[in-house]
Design a protein around this motif. Structure first.
Motif, PDB file in Angstrom:
ATOM      1  N   VAL A 169       0.853  -1.191   0.000  1.00 32.98           N
ATOM      2  CA  VAL A 169       0.000   0.000   0.000  1.00 32.98           C
ATOM      3  C   VAL A 169       0.887   1.239   0.000  1.00 32.98           C
ATOM      4  O   VAL A 169       1.812   1.350   0.810  1.00 32.98           O
ATOM      5  N   ILE A 170       0.597   2.161  -0.927  1.00 28.30           N
ATOM      6  CA  ILE A 170       1.287   3.444  -0.962  1.00 28.30           C
ATOM      7  C   ILE A 170       0.226   4.519  -0.751  1.00 28.30           C
ATOM      8  O   ILE A 170      -0.610   4.757  -1.618  1.00 28.30           O
ATOM      9  N   GLU A 171       0.264   5.125   0.414  1.00 25.85           N
ATOM     10  CA  GLU A 171      -0.735   6.143   0.758  1.00 25.85           C
ATOM     11  C   GLU A 171      -0.118   7.521   0.571  1.00 25.85           C
ATOM     12  O   GLU A 171       0.803   7.908   1.290  1.00 25.85           O
ATOM     13  N   SER A 172      -0.626   8.248  -0.438  1.00 21.58           N
ATOM     14  CA  SER A 172      -0.079   9.559  -0.749  1.00 21.58           C
ATOM     15  C   SER A 172      -1.035  10.293  -1.679  1.00 21.58           C
ATOM     16  O   SER A 172      -1.578   9.686  -2.606  1.00 21.58           O
ATOM     17  N   PRO A 173      -1.227  11.597  -1.483  1.00 19.71           N
ATOM     18  CA  PRO A 173      -2.046  12.369  -2.431  1.00 19.71           C
ATOM     19  C   PRO A 173      -1.505  12.325  -3.846  1.00 19.71           C
ATOM     20  O   PRO A 173      -2.257  12.495  -4.809  1.00 19.71           O
ATOM     21  N   GLU A 174      -0.195  12.081  -3.999  1.00 24.38           N
ATOM     22  CA  GLU A 174       0.399  12.000  -5.333  1.00 24.38           C
ATOM     23  C   GLU A 174      -0.154  10.831  -6.143  1.00 24.38           C
ATOM     24  O   GLU A 174      -0.067  10.817  -7.369  1.00 24.38           O
ATOM     25  N   MET A 175      -0.726   9.828  -5.466  1.00 24.21           N
ATOM     26  CA  MET A 175      -1.250   8.662  -6.162  1.00 24.21           C
ATOM     27  C   MET A 175      -2.612   8.920  -6.818  1.00 24.21           C
ATOM     28  O   MET A 175      -3.148   8.057  -7.510  1.00 24.21           O
ATOM     29  N   ALA A 176      -3.184  10.110  -6.617  1.00 27.79           N
ATOM     30  CA  ALA A 176      -4.502  10.410  -7.188  1.00 27.79           C
ATOM     31  C   ALA A 176      -4.489  10.314  -8.706  1.00 27.79           C
ATOM     32  O   ALA A 176      -5.474   9.898  -9.322  1.00 27.79           O
ATOM     33  N   ASP A 177      -3.370  10.689  -9.334  1.00 31.46           N
ATOM     34  CA  ASP A 177      -3.258  10.644 -10.796  1.00 31.46           C
ATOM     35  C   ASP A 177      -2.472   9.440 -11.294  1.00 31.46           C
ATOM     36  O   ASP A 177      -2.154   9.357 -12.484  1.00 31.46           O
ATOM     37  N   GLN A 178      -2.151   8.527 -10.414  1.00 31.23           N
ATOM     38  CA  GLN A 178      -1.344   7.366 -10.806  1.00 31.23           C
ATOM     39  C   GLN A 178      -2.114   6.474 -11.767  1.00 31.23           C
ATOM     40  O   GLN A 178      -3.272   6.140 -11.534  1.00 31.23           O
ATOM     41  N   TYR A 179      -1.490   6.124 -12.893  1.00 30.65           N
ATOM     42  CA  TYR A 179      -2.147   5.180 -13.790  1.00 30.65           C
ATOM     43  C   TYR A 179      -2.149   3.795 -13.146  1.00 30.65           C
ATOM     44  O   TYR A 179      -1.269   3.446 -12.351  1.00 30.65           O
ATOM     45  N   VAL A 180      -3.143   3.004 -13.481  1.00 30.04           N
ATOM     46  CA  VAL A 180      -3.299   1.663 -12.914  1.00 30.04           C
ATOM     47  C   VAL A 180      -2.984   0.651 -14.012  1.00 30.04           C
ATOM     48  O   VAL A 180      -3.791   0.431 -14.914  1.00 30.04           O
ATOM     49  N   PRO A 181      -1.813   0.033 -13.977  1.00 30.63           N
ATOM     50  CA  PRO A 181      -1.449  -0.902 -15.044  1.00 30.63           C
ATOM     51  C   PRO A 181      -2.121  -2.255 -14.870  1.00 30.63           C
ATOM     52  O   PRO A 181      -2.641  -2.583 -13.793  1.00 30.63           O
ATOM     53  N   THR A 182      -2.114  -3.031 -15.937  1.00 31.11           N
ATOM     54  CA  THR A 182      -2.525  -4.432 -15.900  1.00 31.11           C
ATOM     55  C   THR A 182      -1.390  -5.227 -16.512  1.00 31.11           C
ATOM     56  O   THR A 182      -1.129  -5.113 -17.713  1.00 31.11           O
ATOM     57  N   LEU A 183      -0.668  -5.991 -15.700  1.00 37.22           N
ATOM     58  CA  LEU A 183       0.542  -6.669 -16.148  1.00 37.22           C
ATOM     59  C   LEU A 183       0.410  -8.180 -16.035  1.00 37.22           C
ATOM     60  O   LEU A 183      -0.372  -8.692 -15.231  1.00 37.22           O
ATOM     61  N   SER A 184       1.181  -8.867 -16.831  1.00 34.87           N
ATOM     62  CA  SER A 184       1.230 -10.330 -16.794  1.00 34.87           C
ATOM     63  C   SER A 184       2.113 -10.785 -15.634  1.00 34.87           C
ATOM     64  O   SER A 184       2.911 -10.006 -15.094  1.00 34.87           O
ATOM     65  N   PRO A 185       1.990 -12.044 -15.226  1.00 32.13           N
ATOM     66  CA  PRO A 185       2.828 -12.550 -14.132  1.00 32.13           C
ATOM     67  C   PRO A 185       4.314 -12.420 -14.444  1.00 32.13           C
ATOM     68  O   PRO A 185       4.741 -12.604 -15.587  1.00 32.13           O
ATOM     69  N   ALA A 186       5.091 -12.121 -13.418  1.00 31.86           N
ATOM     70  CA  ALA A 186       6.540 -11.985 -13.577  1.00 31.86           C
ATOM     71  C   ALA A 186       7.193 -12.019 -12.201  1.00 31.86           C
ATOM     72  O   ALA A 186       6.520 -11.972 -11.174  1.00 31.86           O
ATOM     73  N   ARG A 187       8.522 -12.100 -12.198  1.00 30.03           N
ATOM     74  CA  ARG A 187       9.281 -12.053 -10.946  1.00 30.03           C
ATOM     75  C   ARG A 187       9.629 -10.635 -10.548  1.00 30.03           C
ATOM     76  O   ARG A 187       9.801 -10.348  -9.366  1.00 30.03           O
ATOM     77  N   HIS A 188       9.768  -9.749 -11.528  1.00 31.63           N
ATOM     78  CA  HIS A 188      10.213  -8.393 -11.264  1.00 31.63           C
ATOM     79  C   HIS A 188       9.221  -7.405 -11.885  1.00 31.63           C
ATOM     80  O   HIS A 188       8.757  -7.590 -13.005  1.00 31.63           O
ATOM     81  N   PHE A 189       8.907  -6.342 -11.135  1.00 33.90           N
ATOM     82  CA  PHE A 189       8.032  -5.291 -11.637  1.00 33.90           C
ATOM     83  C   PHE A 189       8.657  -3.941 -11.339  1.00 33.90           C
ATOM     84  O   PHE A 189       9.118  -3.698 -10.218  1.00 33.90           O
ATOM     85  N   THR A 190       8.665  -3.081 -12.333  1.00 33.83           N
ATOM     86  CA  THR A 190       9.069  -1.698 -12.133  1.00 33.83           C
ATOM     87  C   THR A 190       7.933  -0.823 -12.637  1.00 33.83           C
ATOM     88  O   THR A 190       7.602  -0.838 -13.821  1.00 33.83           O
ATOM     89  N   ILE A 191       7.308  -0.085 -11.738  1.00 38.60           N
ATOM     90  CA  ILE A 191       6.161   0.750 -12.061  1.00 38.60           C
ATOM     91  C   ILE A 191       6.568   2.209 -11.940  1.00 38.60           C
ATOM     92  O   ILE A 191       7.052   2.642 -10.888  1.00 38.60           O
TER      93      ILE A 191
END
Length: 556
Positions: A182-204
Motif C-alpha cells: 500500500v502506498i498512501e499519498s495524495p500524489e497517487m490520485a493521478d497514478q495510472y493503474v497498469p494491468t501486467l502479466s505474471p513476472a518475478r520483477h516489476f518496475t512501475i
C-alpha cells in the motif's frame, strides 16, 4: 495423555505409509491453483512429473538422467528418480534452488508453494518489486485517503527480508496467498493503474503514464488454461472491476457484506436495471457469467444473503425471476432467469451492486439483412499452428468456406478477409470490416498450447469487457458446444491472453466481434475431430444458429 496419543496416531500411520512408498498428493502452486495429478510424497519430499513444470511456465529439457529447468534467467539441473515406473524430479529441490516457500498443509496431502517477495523499494522513477518466482500482480486505487495498492497473488513475505519503506508505504500478508503493498499519498490520485502479466520483477513508474505494450498474436492459449481460479466467462476480479477494500491496520481482516434481494431500478422494452444494496464491505468485486444466453449467475464473495433460498419474480418482459442462495462458504449466488437472451453489464460501488440486462442495438432484426465478415485466421507464410504436417491456416479456411455457404443460404451478405492462401495483416482484416459497415465480425482459428495432449476443447473470445461482444460470443459458443463433441471451455475475454490490449482483430473492429478457437491441434482427439467433415458442417450451422439467437431471429 490419551488425547495426545489419539492426535498423534493419524500422523504415525501417515508417516508409516510414506516410509512404505509414494502417496499421491496435490500441489497448490503460487497463483496457478491446485494441481491434483502427477505428484507424490515420499517422506517429507514432493516428487513431480516434468509436465507440471511445463504447465507452470518453466522451460524444461530432459537428458538421460537429468532434467534441465529454466525460468528465463536462471537455470537449474534436477536428477531424475524412477517412481512407480515414471521419471520424476524433486519439487522441494527445485523450490530450494529457485528460492520458493514450500509447506505441507495439515493433512500432509497438499504441498503449498509460494513465491517469496524479497524486495519492495522506491526507485527514482517509482516502485520496484522482486520475488523468487513469478507472481500475479493486481493494481488498483482507493480514495479517502488516496492509496495505490498492489496485490501480489501467489506470494508470501518476511518482514526481515524487506528493508525500511518510505513514509506512507506499508506491506502485509493480506491473505495466505496474497502479499499487499500500500502506498498512501495524495500524489497517487493521478497514478495510472497498469494491468501486467505474471513476472518475478516489476518496475512501475509513478505518474499518469501510458500503459506498456504487449504482443498481439491471437493464437496463444492462456498460461495454464483451466488451472486458473475463476471462470473464463466471468467478468470481475482482476480486470475492470472494483477491487477489495483495504483493512485499516494489518491488512488481514476480511469485512463481510450482507446482500439483499435485487430490486428493479428502471425498466423499458430494451433493458432492465437491478439494484442490489448491501451492508458491510465487499472483500472482492462481484462477478457475473452466463450459464447460457438466457440465464446469468452473479457471485458475491465474502458475503451472506439476507434471505437465502428466496425467489423474486419480476413483472417484466425481459426478466422472469431471480433466486438467491448462500453456499455456506462465504459466497452469495444469484441466478437470473431471463425471458429472452440478453447482454449484461455489472458495476458496484461502496454500497450498491448494479446489474443491467439489455438488448443491444446491434442484436436485433433478421440475419437476412445483416453484413457478416468471416475471417479465416492466418494465411500465406502466417501458417498459425502446425502439428504433424497439419496447418491451422488450411483448417481455418475450410471451416470459413462452409460458414460462408451457410450464411449465404440464410440470406446474409458475407465479406471474407481471405478466400485463398493469402497473407492478410491484422489491421487490414479489421479495416475491411469497418470500411464495409459490417454488422458482425467472426474470426475462425484452431488452438494449441505448450504441452501436447494436455488441453482439449473449444472456446470463443470477445474483446476486453465489451458486453455486446461477450453476448455474441456466448450465443455462438453455446451452439457450438452442443454439436462439437469436444469439451466446452466457454467464453473468454481476450484480456486473459493479452491483458493490456487484447487481440488486434477484435480491438480494431468497430462492430461486435468474436474469435473462435475450435480445438487443440496438439491434442490427438481434437486434431482428429476438427478434420471431420461432419464436425466442420455442424459447427458452421451452429455458428449461424448462434447468430440468430444473438439477433433474436432464432425461431426459423
Amino acid at each position: 495423555m490419551r488425547r495426545w496419543l489419539a492426535a498423534l496416531l493419524p500422523w504415525m500411520v501417515m508417516t508409516a505409509a510414506w516410509a512404505d512408498g509414494p502417496i499421491a498428493v496435490a500441489v497448490d502452486f503460487t497463483f496457478h491453483g491446485t494441481f491434483e495429478d502427477d505428484s507424490v510424497r515420499m517422506d517429507d519430499e514432493c516428487w513431480i512429473a516434468p509436465s507440471l513444470l511445463d504447465a507452470w511456465g518453466f522451460g524444461t529439457n530432459a537428458t538421460d538422467g537429468e532434467l534441465h529447468v529454466s525460468d528465463g534467467d536462471r537455470d537449474i539441473t534436477l536428477p531424475f528418480q524412477m517412481i512407480e515406473e515414471r521419471k520424476m524430479v524433486s519439487l522441494h529441490e527445485a523450490g530450494r534452488l529457485f528460492g520458493a516457500n514450500l509447506s505441507w498443509d495439515e493433512s500432509g496431502l497438499l504441498l503449498i508453494v509460494r513465491s517469496v517477495v524479497r524486495n519492495v523499494e522506491r526507485t527514482e522513477a517509482g516502485l520496484r518489486i522482486d520475488a523468487t518466482l513469478p507472481v500475479l500482480p493486481v493494481f488498483f486505487k482507493l480514495d479517502d485517503p488516496v492509496r495505490f495498492i498492489v496485490d501480489l497473488r501467489g506470494a508470501v513475505f518476511s518482514r526481515d527480508q524487506i528493508g525500511d519503506l518510505p513514509d506512507g508505504w506499508r506491506i502485509g500478508q493480506f491473505k495466505p496467498e496474497i502479499v499487499r503493498v500500500v502506498i498512501e499519498s495524495p500524489e497517487m490520485a493521478d497514478q495510472y493503474v497498469p494491468t501486467l502479466s505474471p513476472a518475478r520483477h516489476f518496475t512501475i513508474q509513478f505518474g499518469a503514464n501510458a500503459q506498456p505494450d504487449e504482443p498481439e498474436d491471437p493464437d496463444v492459449e492462456p498460461p495454464n488454461a483451466g488451472q486458473q481460479s475463476g471462470d473464463p466467462g466471468s467478468i470481475g476480479g482482476i480486470v475492470g472491476q472494483e477491487p477489495p477494500d483495504e483493512p485499516a491496520d494489518e491488512l488481514d481482516v476480511d469485512p463481510t457484506a450482507v446482500i439483499s434481494i435485487p430490486n428493479i431500478a428502471s425498466a423499458s422494452e430494451q433493458e432492465i436495471v437491478l439494484m442490489l444494496p448491501f451492508t458491510g464491505s465487499l472483500t472482492a468485486g462481484p462477478t457475473a457469467k452466463y450459464i447460457n444466453p438466457g440465464k446469468i449467475e452473479l457471485v458475491v464473495s465474502g458475503a451472506s444473503a439476507t434471505r437465502p433460498g428466496a425467489v423474486q419474480v419480476y413483472d417484466s418482459d425481459l426478466l422472469q425471476s431471480a433466486m438467491i442462495t448462500d453456499d455456506g462458504h462465504g459466497n452469495v449466488h444469484i441466478v437470473f432467469n431471463l425471458l429472452q437472451p440478453l447482454a449484461f453489464e455489472l458495476k458496484n460501488n461502496e454500497r450498491l451492486i448494479t446489474l443491467r440486462f439489455f438488448r443491444p442495438s446491434e442484436a436485433s432484426g433478421s440475419l437476412t439483412n445483416k453484413v457478416i465478415v468471416v475471417d479465416a485466421g492466418h494465411g500465406g507464410e502466417q501458417t498459425g499452428t502446425i502439428w504433424n504436417g497439419l496447418d491451422e491456416k488450411d483448417l481455418n479456411l475450410q471451416l470459413s468456406d462452409l460458414l460462408v455457404a451457410e450464411l449465404t443460404a440464410a440470406g446474409a451478405s458475407v465479406i471474407v478477409t481471405r478466400g485463398d492462401d493469402s497473407e492478410v495483416g491484422l489491421q487490414e482484416r479489421a479495416d475491411m470490416a469497418n470500411g464495409s459497415d459490417a454488422d458482425l465480425f467472426i474470426s475462425i482459428h484452431h488452438n494449441s498450447n505448450r504441452v501436447a495432449e494436455t488441453r482439449s476443447g473449444g472456446m470463443t473470445f470477445f474483446h476486453m469487457q465489451q458486453a455486446t461482444s461477450r453476448f455474441l460470443a456466448q450465443c455462438i459458443q453455446t451452439e457450438i458446444a452442443g454439436v462439437s463433441k469436444i469439451p466446452d471451455m466457454g467464453v473468454w475475454s481476450d484480456s486473459r491472453i493479452y491483458s493490456v490490449k487484447g487481440f488486434a482483430v477484435l480491438r480494431f473492429t468497430e462492430m461486435p466481434a468474436v474469435l473462435i478457437e475450435l480445438g487443440f491441434l496438439n491434442h490427438s482427439y481434437d486434431r482428429v475431430r476438427v478434420q471431420e467433415l461432419e464436425f466442420q458442417e455442424s459447427v458452421a450451422k451452429a455458428i449461424v444458429k448462434g447468430l440468430k439467437v444473438f439477433l433474436g431471429d432464432d425461431t426459423n
